[in-house]
Scaffold this motif. Structure first.
Motif, mmCIF file in Angstrom:
data_model
loop_
_atom_site.group_PDB
_atom_site.id
_atom_site.type_symbol
_atom_site.label_atom_id
_atom_site.label_comp_id
_atom_site.label_asym_id
_atom_site.label_seq_id
_atom_site.Cartn_x
_atom_site.Cartn_y
_atom_site.Cartn_z
ATOM 1 N N LEU A 192 -32.779 -39.555 0.225
ATOM 2 C CA LEU A 192 -31.968 -39.178 -0.917
ATOM 3 C C LEU A 192 -30.509 -39.522 -0.637
ATOM 4 C CD1 LEU A 192 -32.214 -36.195 -3.230
ATOM 5 C CD2 LEU A 192 -30.032 -36.505 -2.062
ATOM 6 N N PHE A 193 -29.878 -40.228 -1.559
ATOM 7 C CA PHE A 193 -28.455 -40.549 -1.477
ATOM 8 C C PHE A 193 -27.720 -39.805 -2.586
ATOM 9 C CE2 PHE A 193 -30.485 -44.259 0.433
ATOM 10 C CZ PHE A 193 -29.677 -44.541 1.528
ATOM 11 N N ALA A 194 -26.611 -39.152 -2.223
ATOM 12 C CA ALA A 194 -25.781 -38.470 -3.216
ATOM 13 C C ALA A 194 -24.395 -39.097 -3.215
ATOM 14 C CB ALA A 194 -25.710 -36.972 -2.929
ATOM 15 N N GLY A 195 -23.661 -38.882 -4.307
ATOM 16 C CA GLY A 195 -22.357 -39.511 -4.479
ATOM 17 C C GLY A 195 -21.234 -38.832 -3.722
ATOM 18 N N ASP A 196 -20.034 -38.901 -4.282
ATOM 19 C CA ASP A 196 -18.827 -38.463 -3.581
ATOM 20 C C ASP A 196 -18.737 -36.938 -3.538
ATOM 21 O OD1 ASP A 196 -18.395 -41.173 -3.706
ATOM 22 O OD2 ASP A 196 -16.869 -41.049 -5.278
ATOM 23 N N ALA A 197 -18.655 -36.404 -2.328
ATOM 24 C CA ALA A 197 -18.406 -34.973 -2.134
ATOM 25 C C ALA A 197 -16.906 -34.793 -1.950
ATOM 26 C CB ALA A 197 -19.168 -34.447 -0.924
ATOM 27 N N MET A 198 -16.243 -34.319 -3.013
ATOM 28 C CA MET A 198 -14.794 -34.183 -3.035
ATOM 29 C C MET A 198 -14.392 -32.719 -2.840
ATOM 30 S SD MET A 198 -13.987 -37.382 -3.846
ATOM 31 C CE MET A 198 -12.282 -37.321 -4.403
ATOM 32 N N MET A 199 -13.140 -32.504 -2.425
ATOM 33 C CA MET A 199 -12.627 -31.150 -2.271
ATOM 34 C C MET A 199 -11.194 -31.118 -2.785
ATOM 35 S SD MET A 199 -12.952 -27.978 -1.502
ATOM 36 C CE MET A 199 -14.705 -28.246 -1.310
ATOM 37 N N PHE A 203 -20.589 -36.390 -6.681
ATOM 38 C CA PHE A 203 -21.584 -35.338 -6.466
ATOM 39 C C PHE A 203 -20.956 -33.983 -6.765
ATOM 40 C CE2 PHE A 203 -23.747 -32.294 -3.551
ATOM 41 C CZ PHE A 203 -24.978 -32.298 -4.194
ATOM 42 N N VAL A 204 -19.766 -33.732 -6.211
ATOM 43 C CA VAL A 204 -19.036 -32.502 -6.522
ATOM 44 C C VAL A 204 -17.547 -32.818 -6.479
ATOM 45 C CG1 VAL A 204 -19.073 -31.736 -4.097
ATOM 46 C CG2 VAL A 204 -18.685 -30.066 -5.930
ATOM 47 N N SER A 205 -16.804 -32.293 -7.458
ATOM 48 C CA SER A 205 -15.367 -32.543 -7.517
ATOM 49 C C SER A 205 -14.747 -31.575 -8.518
ATOM 50 C CB SER A 205 -15.073 -33.987 -7.949
ATOM 51 O OG SER A 205 -15.231 -34.125 -9.355
ATOM 52 N N ASN A 206 -13.443 -31.699 -8.681
ATOM 53 C CA ASN A 206 -12.751 -30.965 -9.743
ATOM 54 C C ASN A 206 -12.097 -31.952 -10.700
ATOM 55 O OD1 ASN A 206 -11.829 -28.616 -11.084
ATOM 56 N ND2 ASN A 206 -9.823 -28.793 -10.120
ATOM 57 N N MET A 207 -12.655 -33.147 -10.816
ATOM 58 C CA MET A 207 -12.136 -34.114 -11.771
ATOM 59 C C MET A 207 -12.464 -33.661 -13.188
ATOM 60 S SD MET A 207 -12.563 -37.853 -10.012
ATOM 61 C CE MET A 207 -11.583 -38.271 -8.567
ATOM 62 N N ASP A 242 -36.917 -36.685 3.246
ATOM 63 C CA ASP A 242 -36.996 -36.794 4.708
ATOM 64 C C ASP A 242 -35.620 -37.010 5.331
ATOM 65 O OD1 ASP A 242 -39.956 -36.713 5.100
ATOM 66 O OD2 ASP A 242 -39.859 -38.476 3.800
ATOM 67 N N LEU A 243 -34.698 -37.584 4.565
ATOM 68 C CA LEU A 243 -33.317 -37.754 4.993
ATOM 69 C C LEU A 243 -32.442 -37.668 3.752
ATOM 70 C CD1 LEU A 243 -31.370 -38.563 7.427
ATOM 71 C CD2 LEU A 243 -31.459 -40.876 6.473
ATOM 72 N N ALA A 244 -31.356 -36.876 3.832
ATOM 73 C CA ALA A 244 -30.428 -36.736 2.704
ATOM 74 C C ALA A 244 -29.039 -37.182 3.146
ATOM 75 C CB ALA A 244 -30.403 -35.299 2.201
ATOM 76 N N VAL A 245 -28.473 -38.144 2.408
ATOM 77 C CA VAL A 245 -27.212 -38.790 2.766
ATOM 78 C C VAL A 245 -26.162 -38.457 1.712
ATOM 79 C CG1 VAL A 245 -26.084 -40.995 3.284
ATOM 80 C CG2 VAL A 245 -28.520 -40.675 3.827
ATOM 81 N N ILE A 246 -24.953 -38.077 2.152
ATOM 82 C CA ILE A 246 -23.876 -37.740 1.236
ATOM 83 C C ILE A 246 -22.631 -38.549 1.588
ATOM 84 C CG2 ILE A 246 -23.099 -35.800 2.672
ATOM 85 C CD1 ILE A 246 -23.105 -35.576 -1.108
ATOM 86 N N ASN A 247 -21.893 -38.981 0.557
ATOM 87 C CA ASN A 247 -20.616 -39.654 0.793
ATOM 88 C C ASN A 247 -19.534 -38.576 0.892
ATOM 89 O OD1 ASN A 247 -18.767 -41.829 1.049
ATOM 90 N ND2 ASN A 247 -18.167 -41.520 -1.071
ATOM 91 N N PHE A 248 -19.112 -38.264 2.126
ATOM 92 C CA PHE A 248 -18.151 -37.191 2.366
ATOM 93 C C PHE A 248 -16.742 -37.755 2.218
ATOM 94 C CE2 PHE A 248 -15.659 -34.190 4.888
ATOM 95 C CZ PHE A 248 -16.154 -32.977 4.435
ATOM 96 N N GLU A 249 -16.169 -37.579 1.014
ATOM 97 C CA GLU A 249 -14.892 -38.234 0.720
ATOM 98 C C GLU A 249 -13.720 -37.263 0.891
ATOM 99 O OE1 GLU A 249 -12.900 -41.465 -2.284
ATOM 100 O OE2 GLU A 249 -14.928 -40.740 -2.653
ATOM 101 N N ALA A 250 -13.469 -36.923 2.132
ATOM 102 C CA ALA A 250 -12.339 -36.079 2.516
ATOM 103 C C ALA A 250 -12.217 -36.189 4.020
ATOM 104 C CB ALA A 250 -12.561 -34.628 2.093
#
Length: 350
Positions: free
Chosen positions: A24-31, A263-267, A63-71
């Motif tokens: 599983l690939f997820a998008g940008d994890a923003m903070m 994936f998560v943000s405050n945009m 089986d594997l979960a990948v996140i783009n950690f953008e911070a």
């Protein structure tokens, strides 16, 4: 393993390997600043519990979960845009939600300069999160660049590159993997030499807020697939962009995803309030060779904090917010027009 099973593994090794796996690939994890303030407790700690509870079972089922950690995890003082430094608890919550692997080559990884990059790696290591795209030094990169992960018996190499770091240069001996076709080709070759069956190249590229890829993205995607890369997964535009299942030079499927969005943000704009999760199924052919068998997407949406409710990421179709309905309508219209061979995950929609 019994005697007969050992004989099978010896003479027919592919029979001892798993027949399928899911990534599983997820998008940008923003903070952003609003998220930091909403998570701050009266004790001065940060509570992100509940952020991903609506998705946890889905993420954990891969089986594997990948996140783009953008911070960066550069430590206090914590800040949002334009120079991010997220609380460590944010990464802990992503891990609790089921994510295993972080992509770190992005334009914000040097927001706290070399020191922040090193601290980000240190926190990743302390939580036993695997990552790619940045390194403490060249020697570390040389030993870990292939990042071959065992995904339910499939040897998968995940490589990660960024177009830039917002003009902030590396000042010491840390390494950021910037997009360079010759370097990528060498990395892919090394991954194959180290018996990677599947190679995924994850790239931070494109124009922010644009729903269609630019010429540079298209050209690089073509070159990567010509190199024999099995998956090209993109991020950075903060909006979703089209997905395609192509044929690689060996005639097997090659997956191309231009952008998974946020994936998560405050945009705030409708198209930036959500993103897509991508579920990729790997299978073996009759000869035991690994290949990308299929890919589906699932739309997610970030509901902002209100009252005592913190931010939370939910399936887009389950949110009653008008912004969620607009985001979903726009994303589905885009995918209906441009996607090739990548459809919505029917199980996610139930």
């Amino acid at each position: 393993m019994g005697f007969f099973a050992k004989l099978l593994a010896l003479f027919f090794p592919f029979l001892a390997e798993s027949n399928s796996a899911e990534i599983l690939f997820a998008g940008d994890a923003m903070m952003h600043e609003g998220q930091i303030k909403a998570a701050c407790t009266t004790e001065g700690t940060y509570d992100f519990s509940g952020y991903f509870s609506s998705l946890q079972s889905y993420v954990e089922s891969a089986d594997l979960a990948v996140i783009n950690f953008e911070a960066s995890l550069g430590g206090k003082p914590y800040r949002g845009y334009p120079c991010f430094s997220a609380p460590d608890e944010f990464l802990s919550e992503l891990k609790s939600a089921g994510f295993d692997f972080c992509l770190l080559a992005n334009n914000h990884i040097l927001d706290r300069r070399d020191k922040g990059l090193r601290r980000t790696i240190s926190v990743m290591d302390s939580l036993e999160m695997t990552y790619a795209g940045v390194w403490n030094n060249q020697a570390e990169r040389d030993s870990l660049v292939t990042r071959i992960v065992d995904v339910n018996g499939f040897k998968v190499s995940i490589l990660n590159y960024t177009y830039g770091t917002n003009g902030i240069p590396v000042q010491g001996d840390v390494v950021v993997d910037y997009i360079d076709l010759d370097k990528i080709a060498a990395d892919v070759s090394e991954a194959r030499a180290n018996e990677a069956e599947i190679v995924a190249v994850c790239v931070h590229w494109g124009d922010e807020y644009k729903l269609l890829p630019n010429t540079s993205q298209k050209q690089l995607a073509d070159r990567l697939i010509d190199l024999g890369v099995n998956m090209v997964i993109g991020g950075h535009p903060h909006v979703v962009q089209p997905m395609e299942m192509r044929k690689g030079p060996d005639g097997k499927p090659a997956l191309l995803v231009y952008s998974l969005g946020n994936f998560v943000s405050n945009m705030k704009t409708d198209n930036t309030r959500g993103g897509a999760m991508l579920r990729v199924r790997l299978e073996r052919d009759s000869a035991g060779a690994a290949q990308v068998a299929s890919a589906t997407y699932s739309l997610v949406f970030t509901e902002p904090a209100h009252g005592k409710q913190n931010y939370r990421v939910v399936p887009a179709h389950q949110s009653n917010m008008q912004h969620a309905k607009v985001f979903r309508k726009n994303a589905e219209a885009l995918f209906s027009k441009y996607n090739r061979g990548v459809i919505a995950d029917s199980l996610f929609l139930q």
